[in-house]
Design a protein around this motif. Structure first.
Motif, PDB file in Angstrom:
ATOM      1  N   HIS B 132       0.863  -1.190   0.000  1.00 45.65           N
ATOM      2  CA  HIS B 132       0.000   0.000   0.000  1.00 45.65           C
ATOM      3  C   HIS B 132       0.900   1.240   0.000  1.00 45.65           C
ATOM      4  O   HIS B 132       1.785   1.341   0.850  1.00 45.65           O
ATOM      5  CB  HIS B 132      -0.850   0.092   1.268  1.00 45.65           C
ATOM      6  CG  HIS B 132      -1.675  -1.112   1.585  1.00 45.65           C
ATOM      7  ND1 HIS B 132      -2.698  -1.555   0.775  1.00 45.65           N
ATOM      8  CD2 HIS B 132      -1.653  -1.962   2.639  1.00 45.65           C
ATOM      9  CE1 HIS B 132      -3.259  -2.621   1.330  1.00 45.65           C
ATOM     10  NE2 HIS B 132      -2.644  -2.895   2.452  1.00 45.65           N
ATOM     11  N   ALA B 133       0.635   2.176  -0.891  1.00 50.96           N
ATOM     12  CA  ALA B 133       1.389   3.433  -0.896  1.00 50.96           C
ATOM     13  C   ALA B 133       0.399   4.585  -0.958  1.00 50.96           C
ATOM     14  O   ALA B 133      -0.657   4.465  -1.595  1.00 50.96           O
ATOM     15  CB  ALA B 133       2.326   3.496  -2.093  1.00 50.96           C
ATOM     16  N   VAL B 134       0.735   5.686  -0.302  1.00 52.73           N
ATOM     17  CA  VAL B 134      -0.144   6.848  -0.375  1.00 52.73           C
ATOM     18  C   VAL B 134       0.590   7.978  -1.095  1.00 52.73           C
ATOM     19  O   VAL B 134       1.745   8.280  -0.801  1.00 52.73           O
ATOM     20  CB  VAL B 134      -0.661   7.273   1.028  1.00 52.73           C
ATOM     21  CG1 VAL B 134       0.470   7.716   1.949  1.00 52.73           C
ATOM     22  CG2 VAL B 134      -1.710   8.372   0.925  1.00 52.73           C
ATOM     23  N   CYS B 135      -0.080   8.555  -2.100  1.00 53.43           N
ATOM     24  CA  CYS B 135       0.490   9.620  -2.935  1.00 53.43           C
ATOM     25  C   CYS B 135      -0.230  10.921  -2.615  1.00 53.43           C
ATOM     26  O   CYS B 135      -1.466  10.958  -2.673  1.00 53.43           O
ATOM     27  CB  CYS B 135       0.260   9.318  -4.412  1.00 53.43           C
ATOM     28  SG  CYS B 135       0.940   7.748  -4.922  1.00 53.43           S
ATOM     29  N   THR B 136       0.519  11.974  -2.338  1.00 50.48           N
ATOM     30  CA  THR B 136      -0.106  13.225  -1.928  1.00 50.48           C
ATOM     31  C   THR B 136       0.620  14.414  -2.552  1.00 50.48           C
ATOM     32  O   THR B 136       1.845  14.400  -2.688  1.00 50.48           O
ATOM     33  CB  THR B 136      -0.069  13.360  -0.381  1.00 50.48           C
ATOM     34  OG1 THR B 136      -0.509  12.136   0.198  1.00 50.48           O
ATOM     35  CG2 THR B 136      -0.960  14.492   0.100  1.00 50.48           C
ATOM     36  N   ALA B 137      -0.142  15.430  -2.920  1.00 56.47           N
ATOM     37  CA  ALA B 137       0.463  16.676  -3.406  1.00 56.47           C
ATOM     38  C   ALA B 137      -0.416  17.841  -2.960  1.00 56.47           C
ATOM     39  O   ALA B 137      -1.631  17.686  -2.811  1.00 56.47           O
ATOM     40  CB  ALA B 137       0.600  16.658  -4.923  1.00 56.47           C
ATOM     41  N   SER B 138       0.219  18.975  -2.756  1.00 57.26           N
ATOM     42  CA  SER B 138      -0.519  20.137  -2.267  1.00 57.26           C
ATOM     43  C   SER B 138       0.040  21.429  -2.836  1.00 57.26           C
ATOM     44  O   SER B 138       1.172  21.478  -3.321  1.00 57.26           O
ATOM     45  CB  SER B 138      -0.428  20.237  -0.744  1.00 57.26           C
ATOM     46  OG  SER B 138       0.893  20.595  -0.372  1.00 57.26           O
ATOM     47  N   SER B 139      -0.769  22.468  -2.761  1.00 54.66           N
ATOM     48  CA  SER B 139      -0.276  23.831  -2.963  1.00 54.66           C
ATOM     49  C   SER B 139      -1.168  24.749  -2.152  1.00 54.66           C
ATOM     50  O   SER B 139      -2.210  24.333  -1.629  1.00 54.66           O
ATOM     51  CB  SER B 139      -0.272  24.213  -4.451  1.00 54.66           C
ATOM     52  OG  SER B 139      -1.528  23.988  -5.058  1.00 54.66           O
ATOM     53  N   HIS B 140      -0.734  25.996  -2.017  1.00 53.78           N
ATOM     54  CA  HIS B 140      -1.477  26.966  -1.211  1.00 53.78           C
ATOM     55  C   HIS B 140      -1.244  28.327  -1.857  1.00 53.78           C
ATOM     56  O   HIS B 140      -0.093  28.718  -2.092  1.00 53.78           O
ATOM     57  CB  HIS B 140      -0.964  26.933   0.225  1.00 53.78           C
ATOM     58  CG  HIS B 140      -1.827  27.657   1.227  1.00 53.78           C
ATOM     59  ND1 HIS B 140      -2.130  28.999   1.105  1.00 53.78           N
ATOM     60  CD2 HIS B 140      -2.440  27.231   2.367  1.00 53.78           C
ATOM     61  CE1 HIS B 140      -2.897  29.356   2.134  1.00 53.78           C
ATOM     62  NE2 HIS B 140      -3.107  28.290   2.904  1.00 53.78           N
ATOM     63  N   PHE B 141      -2.324  29.024  -2.149  1.00 49.45           N
ATOM     64  CA  PHE B 141      -2.196  30.316  -2.823  1.00 49.45           C
ATOM     65  C   PHE B 141      -1.230  31.240  -2.084  1.00 49.45           C
ATOM     66  O   PHE B 141      -0.352  31.856  -2.696  1.00 49.45           O
ATOM     67  CB  PHE B 141      -3.576  30.983  -2.934  1.00 49.45           C
ATOM     68  CG  PHE B 141      -3.523  32.337  -3.563  1.00 49.45           C
ATOM     69  CD1 PHE B 141      -3.379  32.477  -4.936  1.00 49.45           C
ATOM     70  CD2 PHE B 141      -3.596  33.481  -2.783  1.00 49.45           C
ATOM     71  CE1 PHE B 141      -3.310  33.730  -5.522  1.00 49.45           C
ATOM     72  CE2 PHE B 141      -3.529  34.742  -3.364  1.00 49.45           C
ATOM     73  CZ  PHE B 141      -3.382  34.865  -4.726  1.00 49.45           C
ATOM     74  N   CYS B 142      -1.359  31.311  -0.779  1.00 47.17           N
ATOM     75  CA  CYS B 142      -0.578  32.295  -0.016  1.00 47.17           C
ATOM     76  C   CYS B 142       0.906  31.926   0.060  1.00 47.17           C
ATOM     77  O   CYS B 142       1.777  32.791  -0.033  1.00 47.17           O
ATOM     78  CB  CYS B 142      -1.146  32.446   1.393  1.00 47.17           C
ATOM     79  SG  CYS B 142      -2.882  32.917   1.416  1.00 47.17           S
ATOM     80  N   THR B 143       1.216  30.622   0.195  1.00 51.49           N
ATOM     81  CA  THR B 143       2.631  30.236   0.256  1.00 51.49           C
ATOM     82  C   THR B 143       3.283  30.390  -1.115  1.00 51.49           C
ATOM     83  O   THR B 143       4.435  30.792  -1.215  1.00 51.49           O
ATOM     84  CB  THR B 143       2.806  28.773   0.720  1.00 51.49           C
ATOM     85  OG1 THR B 143       2.239  27.892  -0.238  1.00 51.49           O
ATOM     86  CG2 THR B 143       2.163  28.539   2.078  1.00 51.49           C
ATOM     87  N   ALA B 144       2.534  30.062  -2.170  1.00 48.13           N
ATOM     88  CA  ALA B 144       3.112  30.139  -3.514  1.00 48.13           C
ATOM     89  C   ALA B 144       3.349  31.587  -3.928  1.00 48.13           C
ATOM     90  O   ALA B 144       4.386  31.920  -4.494  1.00 48.13           O
ATOM     91  CB  ALA B 144       2.198  29.449  -4.523  1.00 48.13           C
ATOM     92  N   GLU B 145       2.391  32.451  -3.614  1.00 44.43           N
ATOM     93  CA  GLU B 145       2.558  33.856  -4.019  1.00 44.43           C
ATOM     94  C   GLU B 145       3.790  34.456  -3.355  1.00 44.43           C
ATOM     95  O   GLU B 145       4.590  35.123  -3.989  1.00 44.43           O
ATOM     96  CB  GLU B 145       1.316  34.673  -3.655  1.00 44.43           C
ATOM     97  CG  GLU B 145       0.135  34.439  -4.585  1.00 44.43           C
ATOM     98  CD  GLU B 145       0.402  34.860  -6.030  1.00 44.43           C
ATOM     99  OE1 GLU B 145       0.833  35.997  -6.259  1.00 44.43           O
ATOM    100  OE2 GLU B 145       0.178  34.017  -6.925  1.00 44.43           O
TER     101      GLU B 145
END
Lengths: 340, 340
Positions: B132-145
């Protein structure tokens, strides 16, 4: 899960081959005790480029290209390049692979990157998903200092626990091709977990990473039923003097004492004490060039039969550090054996 | 290489299963057209944390934890968490996995991370290296800006080609367990190459990434002998309006025209035009939440039988941009099929 042994360790039944490697280092590393083991020593810290970041990328490209050529392969035969570096958005790796024109799997494992990439490539080659893969990692003293610490021009003082970021890149080609002569073969993978002992001092990475190394090594030995004496050499990535000694203590406490004559750390191998690096070398490049230069040459000379390579990473960022967070550590282990 | 078809595409003979998924988004995304497809909508952009970076990590942890629980699994059963984000040193992923206590494979593929992680996990699960593997990705408007552009407090104006970084995280569990009900299964992987068409405008990522998407799609279709009509849906990651239209043109030029009714882009799906995001959504989270929320729900509803998910990444860094370098693009593709 057909290839698991114990709880966390992965067996590689086809024993993928390391068929080419290269280690390219900077001037200071070239003056260290391993100077005869490197393929190229680059005196110019800009490597002919306009910026240190582009120079670091040039180190990566040069190492990967040379490793591929030493394996007798062409860029077109490489199914995937995988690796990374310490720069924001792994700039060195991305710009290097742009020139290789191969598929690219970008990794970030801080200074554990060389082990992370070898673990992944070995599994993917073992399973027949890739035929030839090239694994590369780099660091550069000048890019790391200005990104993580202070501009070089400040001439900041360093505490005795601080380590010196290695300038250099190491690269290894992992292959399923039985016709290519093997430097060594990979047999087992133990992936690292994040261990955080609440250390906040970015000048004491060795202490932050040693508990992760102890966790991975403990799991690896338990799963395989091996003892430290089953390895000619257990070598960590860049714990340096502080982390090296701490790992000896931690493994003693866990009832799995390491023999100091068969345990070393790339951060202690690469510089001599008179090079004034304080606690030793560090950076993705530290374990990458020590493995791809020194260790692989010792395999080829018949001096090593079985090695556990365990690169360690400190998963901090300047932002997490400024926000008062502690330093998470990780260590990935791969067991390597002489081709027999 | 036993699992290759054509020159660059990898067949997954065991068709690994997607057995759990979760999509957690911010307030603006929750007001968009996909609002019914998300597991949680978080109105507080700090998600109860002290900083936006820690909030982004909270999104990742929450998505991964929920995906694992929805699959009927525990954290202890996960052999590896893999994924990343756009933050320097993938801070969001590292801090999230520190809480999961699973082995961790850190990735950096910019906005292609969700596809990169699914490709890797699918191969490793297919081969029996992970169960079993869990794949995750994220972004955040405020951190990216603030990391890539300007502090939010400046209130900078954005050109029409600019995209809006999605706040959110998507997570999917890939498993070999035949007893767990599958949302869908992965069947083919085509890893991306770096393609750089010399675009330097960090406010026009769609144009920088579309040629990489065309390269991967072309290779995928050639290798598999499929045509675009063999897919109910081909969906790119975050090309936005500019890149979406450019990909239509590029595939037309390559003699493989896409049917606009069966080709979409996550950056166009996630926001409605009246949400004033200019060219659409972007960020690792954009394709992650669209896939793990919207697309997987359509599979479960029987509306989709075969999808090609192709997340795109722009491998620039603020440093490479300041040093005048162009923007390298990449796109990884994974073919998904209903469980039948």
């Amino acid at each position: 899960m057909t290839n698991r042994i114990g709880q966390h360790t992965i067996l590689l039944p086809n024993r993928p081959r390391i068929v080419g490697s290269a280690a390219i280092v900077g001037k200071k590393e070239g003056k260290g005790p391993l100077h005869d083991d490197f393929d190229q020593i680059i005196d110019d810290d800009l490597f002919g480029e306009e910026t240190w970041e582009k120079a670091e990328s040039r180190f990566q490209y040069t190492a990967a290209d040379l490793a591929i050529r030493k394996a007798g392969l062409t860029h077109e035969q490489i199914d995937a390049a995988m690796g990374g570096d310490l720069l924001d958005q792994i700039m060195a790796a991305s710009l290097a692979v742009r020139e290789l024109h191969t598929p690219f799997i970008g990794l970030y494992g801080a200074c554990s990157t060389m082990a992370e990439s070898l673990c992944l490539a070995s599994m993917l080659v073992d399973g027949g998903y890739l035929h030839h893969a090239v694994c590369t990692a780099s660091s550069h003293f000048c890019t790391a200092e200005r990104q993580y610490r202070f501009p070089l021009e400040y001439g900041s003082q360093r505490p005795p626990t601080a380590q010196w970021t290695v300038t250099g890149a190491g690269s290894a080609v992992v292959s399923a091709d039985e016709k290519l002569p093997a430097i060594c073969r990979s047999t087992h993978v133990t992936l690292g977990r994040i261990v955080d002992m609440a250390i906040k001092d970015a000048n004491n990475m060795g202490a932050a990473m040693a508990p992760a190394a102890a966790d991975t090594l403990h799991r690896h030995l338990t799963d395989t039923g091996r003892t430290p004496a089953d390895y000619d050499l257990i070598i960590t990535g860049d714990l340096g003097r502080v982390g090296h000694d701490l790992l000896l203590t931690l493994m003693q406490e866990r009832g799995m004492p390491l023999d100091p004559s068969r345990y070393s750390d790339c951060g202690l191998e690469i510089f001599s004490p008179d090079q004034d690096t304080h606690a030793g070398g560090s950076g993705c490049g530290c374990s990458a060039v020590t493995l791809c230069g020194h260790i692989f040459r010792r395999f080829q000379a018949g001096e090593l039969q079985r090695v556990l390579f365990m690169a360690t990473g400190a998963l901090l960022s300047p932002t997490s550090n400024q926000q008062g967070d502690t330093i998470p550590g990780i260590a990935h282990a791969i067991a390597l054996e002489a081709d027999s």
